[in-house]
Design a protein around this motif. Structure first.
Motif, PDB file in Angstrom:
ATOM      1  N   GLY A  62      72.992-116.452 -19.953  1.00  0.00           N
ATOM      2  CA  GLY A  62      72.070-115.324 -20.053  1.00  0.00           C
ATOM      3  C   GLY A  62      72.195-114.340 -18.910  1.00  0.00           C
ATOM      4  O   GLY A  62      71.246-113.585 -18.623  1.00  0.00           O
ATOM      5  N   LEU A  63      73.364-114.309 -18.244  1.00  0.00           N
ATOM      6  CA  LEU A  63      73.554-113.387 -17.129  1.00  0.00           C
ATOM      7  C   LEU A  63      73.817-111.978 -17.655  1.00  0.00           C
ATOM      8  O   LEU A  63      74.540-111.795 -18.624  1.00  0.00           O
ATOM      9  N   ASP A  64      73.215-110.990 -17.012  1.00  0.00           N
ATOM     10  CA  ASP A  64      73.461-109.601 -17.370  1.00  0.00           C
ATOM     11  C   ASP A  64      74.778-109.186 -16.748  1.00  0.00           C
ATOM     12  O   ASP A  64      74.868-108.942 -15.553  1.00  0.00           O
ATOM     13  N   ARG A  65      75.825-109.091 -17.563  1.00  0.00           N
ATOM     14  CA  ARG A  65      77.141-108.763 -17.035  1.00  0.00           C
ATOM     15  C   ARG A  65      77.536-107.323 -17.321  1.00  0.00           C
ATOM     16  O   ARG A  65      78.694-106.954 -17.153  1.00  0.00           O
ATOM     17  N   SER A  66      76.575-106.517 -17.768  1.00  0.00           N
ATOM     18  CA  SER A  66      76.884-105.123 -18.043  1.00  0.00           C
ATOM     19  C   SER A  66      77.235-104.398 -16.747  1.00  0.00           C
ATOM     20  O   SER A  66      76.609-104.632 -15.704  1.00  0.00           O
ATOM     21  N   PRO A  67      78.246-103.522 -16.787  1.00  0.00           N
ATOM     22  CA  PRO A  67      78.573-102.738 -15.588  1.00  0.00           C
ATOM     23  C   PRO A  67      77.362-101.932 -15.152  1.00  0.00           C
ATOM     24  O   PRO A  67      76.595-101.446 -15.985  1.00  0.00           O
ATOM     25  N   SER A  68      77.163-101.809 -13.873  1.00  0.00           N
ATOM     26  CA  SER A  68      75.978-101.093 -13.398  1.00  0.00           C
ATOM     27  C   SER A  68      76.313-100.247 -12.188  1.00  0.00           C
ATOM     28  O   SER A  68      77.279-100.493 -11.483  1.00  0.00           O
ATOM     29  N   TYR A 106      81.119-115.017  -7.769  1.00  0.00           N
ATOM     30  CA  TYR A 106      81.829-115.566  -8.924  1.00  0.00           C
ATOM     31  C   TYR A 106      81.216-115.084 -10.235  1.00  0.00           C
ATOM     32  O   TYR A 106      81.929-114.815 -11.204  1.00  0.00           O
ATOM     33  N   ASN A 107      79.898-114.968 -10.259  1.00  0.00           N
ATOM     34  CA  ASN A 107      79.213-114.549 -11.483  1.00  0.00           C
ATOM     35  C   ASN A 107      78.596-113.165 -11.358  1.00  0.00           C
ATOM     36  O   ASN A 107      78.466-112.622 -10.260  1.00  0.00           O
ATOM     37  N   SER A 108      78.214-112.614 -12.493  1.00  0.00           N
ATOM     38  CA  SER A 108      77.531-111.329 -12.515  1.00  0.00           C
ATOM     39  C   SER A 108      76.149-111.453 -11.886  1.00  0.00           C
ATOM     40  O   SER A 108      75.613-112.554 -11.726  1.00  0.00           O
ATOM     41  N   GLY A 109      75.564-110.321 -11.515  1.00  0.00           N
ATOM     42  CA  GLY A 109      74.227-110.329 -10.928  1.00  0.00           C
ATOM     43  C   GLY A 109      74.181-110.975  -9.560  1.00  0.00           C
ATOM     44  O   GLY A 109      73.140-111.470  -9.135  1.00  0.00           O
ATOM     45  N   ARG A 110      75.338-111.013  -8.858  1.00  0.00           N
ATOM     46  CA  ARG A 110      75.443-111.627  -7.536  1.00  0.00           C
ATOM     47  C   ARG A 110      75.007-113.096  -7.584  1.00  0.00           C
ATOM     48  O   ARG A 110      74.335-113.595  -6.699  1.00  0.00           O
ATOM     49  N   ALA A 111      75.443-113.753  -8.660  1.00  0.00           N
ATOM     50  CA  ALA A 111      75.127-115.169  -8.847  1.00  0.00           C
ATOM     51  C   ALA A 111      76.373-116.015  -8.622  1.00  0.00           C
ATOM     52  O   ALA A 111      77.500-115.527  -8.650  1.00  0.00           O
ATOM     53  N   GLY A 112      76.155-117.285  -8.372  1.00  0.00           N
ATOM     54  CA  GLY A 112      77.258-118.217  -8.196  1.00  0.00           C
ATOM     55  C   GLY A 112      77.786-118.246  -6.775  1.00  0.00           C
ATOM     56  O   GLY A 112      77.163-117.729  -5.837  1.00  0.00           O
ATOM     57  N   ALA A 113      78.949-118.853  -6.622  1.00  0.00           N
ATOM     58  CA  ALA A 113      79.577-118.993  -5.304  1.00  0.00           C
ATOM     59  C   ALA A 113      79.978-117.628  -4.754  1.00  0.00           C
ATOM     60  O   ALA A 113      80.051-116.632  -5.486  1.00  0.00           O
ATOM     61  N   VAL A 114      80.249-117.598  -3.444  1.00  0.00           N
ATOM     62  CA  VAL A 114      80.460-116.320  -2.753  1.00  0.00           C
ATOM     63  C   VAL A 114      81.767-116.320  -1.966  1.00  0.00           C
ATOM     64  O   VAL A 114      82.300-117.375  -1.610  1.00  0.00           O
ATOM     65  N   LYS A 135      90.962-114.262  -6.470  1.00  0.00           N
ATOM     66  CA  LYS A 135      91.740-113.229  -7.157  1.00  0.00           C
ATOM     67  C   LYS A 135      91.537-113.288  -8.664  1.00  0.00           C
ATOM     68  O   LYS A 135      91.574-114.345  -9.280  1.00  0.00           O
ATOM     69  N   ASN A 136      91.286-112.119  -9.253  1.00  0.00           N
ATOM     70  CA  ASN A 136      91.077-111.994 -10.701  1.00  0.00           C
ATOM     71  C   ASN A 136      89.937-112.880 -11.196  1.00  0.00           C
ATOM     72  O   ASN A 136      89.994-113.416 -12.312  1.00  0.00           O
ATOM     73  N   ASN A 137      88.891-113.027 -10.363  1.00  0.00           N
ATOM     74  CA  ASN A 137      87.859-114.006 -10.719  1.00  0.00           C
ATOM     75  C   ASN A 137      86.465-113.626 -10.234  1.00  0.00           C
ATOM     76  O   ASN A 137      85.544-114.419 -10.359  1.00  0.00           O
ATOM     77  N   ALA A 138      86.285-112.425  -9.675  1.00  0.00           N
ATOM     78  CA  ALA A 138      84.956-112.001  -9.197  1.00  0.00           C
ATOM     79  C   ALA A 138      84.260-111.164 -10.259  1.00  0.00           C
ATOM     80  O   ALA A 138      84.899-110.416 -11.002  1.00  0.00           O
ATOM     81  N   ALA A 139      82.941-111.296 -10.311  1.00  0.00           N
ATOM     82  CA  ALA A 139      82.168-110.561 -11.320  1.00  0.00           C
ATOM     83  C   ALA A 139      81.199-109.547 -10.716  1.00  0.00           C
ATOM     84  O   ALA A 139      80.774-108.618 -11.408  1.00  0.00           O
ATOM     85  N   SER A 140      80.841-109.721  -9.446  1.00  0.00           N
ATOM     86  CA  SER A 140      79.891-108.786  -8.832  1.00  0.00           C
ATOM     87  C   SER A 140      80.116-108.735  -7.327  1.00  0.00           C
ATOM     88  O   SER A 140      80.849-109.560  -6.766  1.00  0.00           O
ATOM     89  N   ILE A 141      79.469-107.768  -6.693  1.00  0.00           N
ATOM     90  CA  ILE A 141      79.647-107.559  -5.258  1.00  0.00           C
ATOM     91  C   ILE A 141      78.330-107.135  -4.619  1.00  0.00           C
ATOM     92  O   ILE A 141      77.494-106.482  -5.254  1.00  0.00           O
ATOM     93  N   GLY A 160      74.279-103.434  -4.161  1.00  0.00           N
ATOM     94  CA  GLY A 160      74.906-104.496  -4.928  1.00  0.00           C
ATOM     95  C   GLY A 160      75.159-104.004  -6.343  1.00  0.00           C
ATOM     96  O   GLY A 160      74.440-103.124  -6.826  1.00  0.00           O
ATOM     97  N   ARG A 161      76.159-104.555  -7.016  1.00  0.00           N
ATOM     98  CA  ARG A 161      76.477-104.125  -8.380  1.00  0.00           C
ATOM     99  C   ARG A 161      77.366-105.141  -9.085  1.00  0.00           C
ATOM    100  O   ARG A 161      78.038-105.970  -8.452  1.00  0.00           O
ATOM    101  N   ASN A 162      77.382-105.060 -10.423  1.00  0.00           N
ATOM    102  CA  ASN A 162      78.367-105.798 -11.200  1.00  0.00           C
ATOM    103  C   ASN A 162      79.681-105.018 -11.166  1.00  0.00           C
ATOM    104  O   ASN A 162      79.675-103.790 -11.083  1.00  0.00           O
TER     105      ASN A 162
END
Length: 207
Positions: A67-73, A115-123, A155-161, A189-191
């Motif tokens: 249920g993560l919001d992965r829309s570009p923002s 790792y995940n969208s919404g600045r979620a997951g590992a860093v 590399k080729n694996n990040a979803a947000s910053i 912060g952003r996706n």
């Protein structure tokens, strides 16, 4: 129309349908490259590797399931929030005023990929006592922390910053700071969009 001709026509139509379906399926599974990026460049940075494509598809499905919001923002401004233990944490503020904390803090002076969208997951933190702010190729680096994706390649694996710095930060689609880029404004912060699960390099942006 005799039986033999009917059978021949039927086989021909069936073959045409099968061929058309196969072509459609192939076009749906082939990665679409951004404008200006050649097949050779994409291949060099691992964009076309079957393993990467399979992992990317599985990760996108996982984000939907979570249920993560992965829309570009656009970049969300950061606000300093004092926690109950007295520590100050930078959280993103949405347009309606909602404050969103990252799964793993990104302190002032750092640029952090998640790792995940919404600045979620590992860093993966860059700057200060973390890794260098400018990295021309994320190959060999891994996400860390207790969140989802810990130990996975950056590399080729990040979803947000989250960019907890006073200047802009750019994440690039290709190595050596080239190709399409996502720009994180200062203290925001952003996706990721162009580089969603396709980040190859990153550095402070002066444009």
């Amino acid at each position: 129309m005799n039986v033999a001709r009917s059978l021949a026509v039927g086989i021909g139509v069936a073959a045409l349908v099968a061929t058309t379906a196969g072509t459609a399926l192939a076009s749906e599974t082939e990665p679409v490259l951004p404008a200006g990026v050649s097949q050779e460049q994409a291949a060099t940075d691992g964009k076309l590797d079957p393993e990467h494509l399979a992992h990317k598809a599985a990760k996108e499905a996982e984000e939907r399931a979570l249920g993560l919001d992965r829309s570009p923002s656009g970049s969300l401004p950061l606000v300093a929030v004092r926690k109950a233990n007295g520590e100050v944490e930078l959280q993103a503020r949405t347009a309606d005023g909602t404050l969103l904390a990252a799964d793993y803090p990104c302190s002032s002076g750092f640029a952090c990929l998640y790792y995940n969208s919404g600045r979620a997951g590992a860093v993966f933190r860059q700057g200060n006592d973390g890794k260098p702010l400018s990295i021309s190729n994320y190959a060999g680096y891994t996400f860390y922390g207790t969140g989802n994706g810990s130990g996975q390649a950056v590399k080729n694996n990040a979803a947000s910053i989250q960019n907890s710095r006073s200047g802009k930060y750019a994440v690039y689609y290709l190595s050596d700071y080239s190709g399409p880029a996502d720009i994180a404004l200062a203290n925001s912060g952003r996706n990721l969009d162009f580089t969603y699960n396709e980040n190859a390099s990153g550095q402070p942006y002066t444009g």
